[in-house]
Design an enzyme around this catalytic site. Structure first.
Site, PDB file in Angstrom:
ATOM      1  N   GLY A 131       0.752  -1.237   0.000  1.00  0.00           N
ATOM      2  CA  GLY A 131       0.000   0.000   0.000  1.00  0.00           C
ATOM      3  C   GLY A 131       0.784   1.290   0.000  1.00  0.00           C
ATOM      4  O   GLY A 131       0.222   2.352  -0.280  1.00  0.00           O
ATOM      5  N   GLU A 140       3.919  -6.879   1.725  1.00  0.00           N
ATOM      6  CA  GLU A 140       3.510  -7.166   0.345  1.00  0.00           C
ATOM      7  C   GLU A 140       3.566  -5.917  -0.531  1.00  0.00           C
ATOM      8  O   GLU A 140       2.561  -5.513  -1.113  1.00  0.00           O
ATOM      9  CB  GLU A 140       2.069  -7.718   0.340  1.00  0.00           C
ATOM     10  N   PRO A 141       4.716  -5.285  -0.663  1.00  0.00           N
ATOM     11  CA  PRO A 141       4.765  -4.062  -1.481  1.00  0.00           C
ATOM     12  C   PRO A 141       4.685  -4.383  -2.969  1.00  0.00           C
ATOM     13  O   PRO A 141       5.268  -5.367  -3.425  1.00  0.00           O
ATOM     14  CB  PRO A 141       6.136  -3.480  -1.133  1.00  0.00           C
ATOM     15  N   ARG A 177       3.401  -1.453  -5.763  1.00  0.00           N
ATOM     16  CA  ARG A 177       3.623  -0.162  -6.409  1.00  0.00           C
ATOM     17  C   ARG A 177       4.929   0.498  -5.980  1.00  0.00           C
ATOM     18  O   ARG A 177       5.662   1.042  -6.815  1.00  0.00           O
ATOM     19  CB  ARG A 177       2.453   0.772  -6.056  1.00  0.00           C
ATOM     20  N   CYS A 231     -11.870   4.807 -29.306  1.00  0.00           N
ATOM     21  CA  CYS A 231     -13.131   5.509 -29.531  1.00  0.00           C
ATOM     22  C   CYS A 231     -13.958   5.546 -28.268  1.00  0.00           C
ATOM     23  O   CYS A 231     -14.966   4.854 -28.129  1.00  0.00           O
ATOM     24  CB  CYS A 231     -13.878   4.858 -30.683  1.00  0.00           C
TER      25      CYS A 231
HETATM   26  C1  PLP Z   1      -2.692  -5.070  -4.315  1.00  0.00           C
HETATM   27  C2  PLP Z   1      -2.230  -5.721  -3.082  1.00  0.00           C
HETATM   28  C3  PLP Z   1      -0.970  -5.449  -2.561  1.00  0.00           C
HETATM   29  C4  PLP Z   1      -0.017  -4.452  -3.176  1.00  0.00           C
HETATM   30  O1  PLP Z   1      -0.453  -3.153  -3.024  1.00  0.00           O
HETATM   31  P1  PLP Z   1       0.551  -1.964  -3.426  1.00  0.00           P
HETATM   32  O2  PLP Z   1      -0.231  -0.752  -3.209  1.00  0.00           O
HETATM   33  O3  PLP Z   1       0.900  -2.173  -4.855  1.00  0.00           O
HETATM   34  O4  PLP Z   1       1.723  -2.065  -2.540  1.00  0.00           O
HETATM   35  C5  PLP Z   1      -0.566  -6.125  -1.437  1.00  0.00           C
HETATM   36  N1  PLP Z   1      -1.375  -7.028  -0.828  1.00  0.00           N
HETATM   37  C6  PLP Z   1      -2.609  -7.313  -1.290  1.00  0.00           C
HETATM   38  C7  PLP Z   1      -3.427  -8.313  -0.597  1.00  0.00           C
HETATM   39  C8  PLP Z   1      -3.079  -6.678  -2.432  1.00  0.00           C
HETATM   40  O5  PLP Z   1      -4.302  -6.948  -2.888  1.00  0.00           O
END
Ligand code: PLP
Length: 428
Positions: free
Chosen positions: A248, A283-284, A286, A352
């Site tokens: 996130g 869980e990074p 982005r 379009c």
């Molecule tokens: C999408 C997602 C992430 C990654 O989110 P980022 O904003 O890209 O870091 C991590 N964990 C879960 C469960 C997700 O759905």
């Protein structure tokens, strides 16, 4: 090199007036591969992966899992696997990719509210490290499948902390009205019920409240609630060894924005989780991939429209980069070989649909037909969201490493997509 400096390393810079990806001039890639094309920098991916890891250096052995959905390209996954990252997957397809990229199964976490039986079984057979269970129902189904096939599933319960991530509504996942996780006030009861399942090794809890977070405060609120839950579960006699804090962390899409750094994030995490005595998981997506990519495009033509700014029609479209159409997202738009002249323009693709607009009234480099430009910060949630809408092909992807580059995803021509379609005999 210091962490802050390393994370700030610039991958796409002008040399002699021409934008390069590391040491490769972008016109050389356009020439060789055509446009539109995503261009990724290996050095930037590595720099961001290390920056994030270093931000967490106060923690003991954090588990880092790259969120595959942000950029599932096999070569990208390979780079991150080499950096010691596992994978956070949300479908059987992503699981297949992570394994194909050489990520060890025990380093893979499987999230998502709609894992099918086939996907759960795929995860069990692969021996993945952790299922993040998103509902009581899913927990029982996983237990049943595991028992039937002779597995014990390592898992965590994902909770919905009911925290406003203050991000775009479509990528907010931690409010009670969102579909993700189990309600915090029911988490204790659900955990107890699932902990009774012999085939589940329920070892922890998980949260992920949304993507592109611009502030740490919502994350801190969510983690604090998770800490209270861990204490409650332990008081009820459960053993908690893992806590997954999700992804996130946002990145700046505009030159003038200020976002939390990995070090600031790490400091907050260390402070909030002090004394938890668990292995922390992350869980990074982005944060690692976004700045490591640009979408390289060519101006098809400039179209005058009444008295307003001209439309600059580029050969990339919403099917290649959906974020502006989907979220109203901003991507910096820059000429590959700027003349120094600036202009105001509407930047649009050929599709379009009026939604196929990258920017309105944008003050940017002046561009003429045939010239190259980039949308910056396109390495995450870019190619992965591509479609073939308007019977356009699937966009190509290139990875740059110093002076060399390779096509890491072929352009898929409209004809190849058509080859998968059939007209039934009874229409002949
Ligand atoms: C999408 C997602 C992430 C990654 O989110 P980022 O904003 O890209 O870091 C991590 N964990 C879960 C469960 C997700 O759905």
């Amino acid at each position: 090199m210091r962490a802050a400096k390393r994370g700030a390393m610039k991958a796409f810079t002008y040399r002699d007036g021409v934008m390069h990806a590391e040491d490769v001039p972008l016109p050389a890639i356009a020439e060789a591969v055509g446009t539109p094309v995503y261009v990724y920098s290996l050095a930037k991916l590595v720099a961001k992966a290390r920056d994030f890891r270093e931000g967490l250096s106060a923690l003991e052995k954090p588990h880092l899992a790259f969120a595959v959905k942000s950029n599932p390209n096999l070569a990208v996954l390979r780079v991150l696997g080499r950096e010691g990252y596992g994978a956070d997957v949300v479908s059987g397809g992503e699981l297949t990719r992570a394994l194909a990229a050489g990520i060890p199964p025990e380093e893979i976490v499987f999230s998502g509210v709609g894992k099918t039986h086939a996907e759960l079984l795929q995860g069990l057979e692969a021996g993945i490290g952790q299922f993040n269970i998103e509902s009581e129902e899913e927990g029982y189904e996983l237990a049943l499948l595991a028992k039937r096939h002779g597995y014990r599933a390592r898992c965590a319960l994902r909770v919905n902390p009911d925290v406003d991530a203050r991000t775009h509504a479509k990528i907010s996942t931690g409010k009670s009205k969102n579909k993700f996780g189990v309600p915090l006030d029911r988490a204790g009861a659900i955990f107890a019920a699932l902990a009774g399942e012999e085939a589940l090794e329920l070892r922890g809890v998980a949260v992920h409240i949304g993507s592109q977070l611009a502030e740490l405060e919502p994350l801190e609120t969510a983690f604090t609630k998770l800490g209270a839950l861990i204490a409650e579960l332990r008081a009820a006699g459960h053993t908690i060894t893992h806590a997954d804090l999700g992804g996130g962390l946002g990145v700046s899409y505009r030159h003038d924005e200020n976002f939390p750094t990995a070090a600031e994030y790490g400091e907050m995490v260390a402070r909030v989780t002090a004394g938890w005595d668990v292995r922390l998981m992350f869980e990074p997506g982005r944060f690692i991939a976004a700045e490591a990519g640009v979408l390289l495009t060519r101006v098809i033509r400039k179209k005058r429209s009444g008295n307003g700014p001209p439309f600059v029609v580029v050969d990339a479209a919403m099917n290649d980069l959906a974020r502006p159409a989907l979220y109203g997202a901003w991507h910096e738009f820059e000429a590959v070989a700027p003349t120094g002249e600036r202009a105001t323009a509407h930047i649009v693709g050929p599709i379009c649909e009026t939604g196929d607009t990258f920017a309105m009234d944008r003050e940017c480099d002046a561009l003429e037909a045939g010239e190259l430009a980039v949308f910056r910060t396109a390495g995450a949630y870019g190619a992965t969201m591509a479609s073939s809408y308007n019977s356009r092909g699937f966009v190509a992807e290139v990875l740059v490493d110093g002076e060399r580059f390779a096509v890491v995803a072929d352009r898929i021509a409209p004809g190849a997509i058509m080859d998968a379609e059939r007209v039934p005999d009874w229409l002949a």
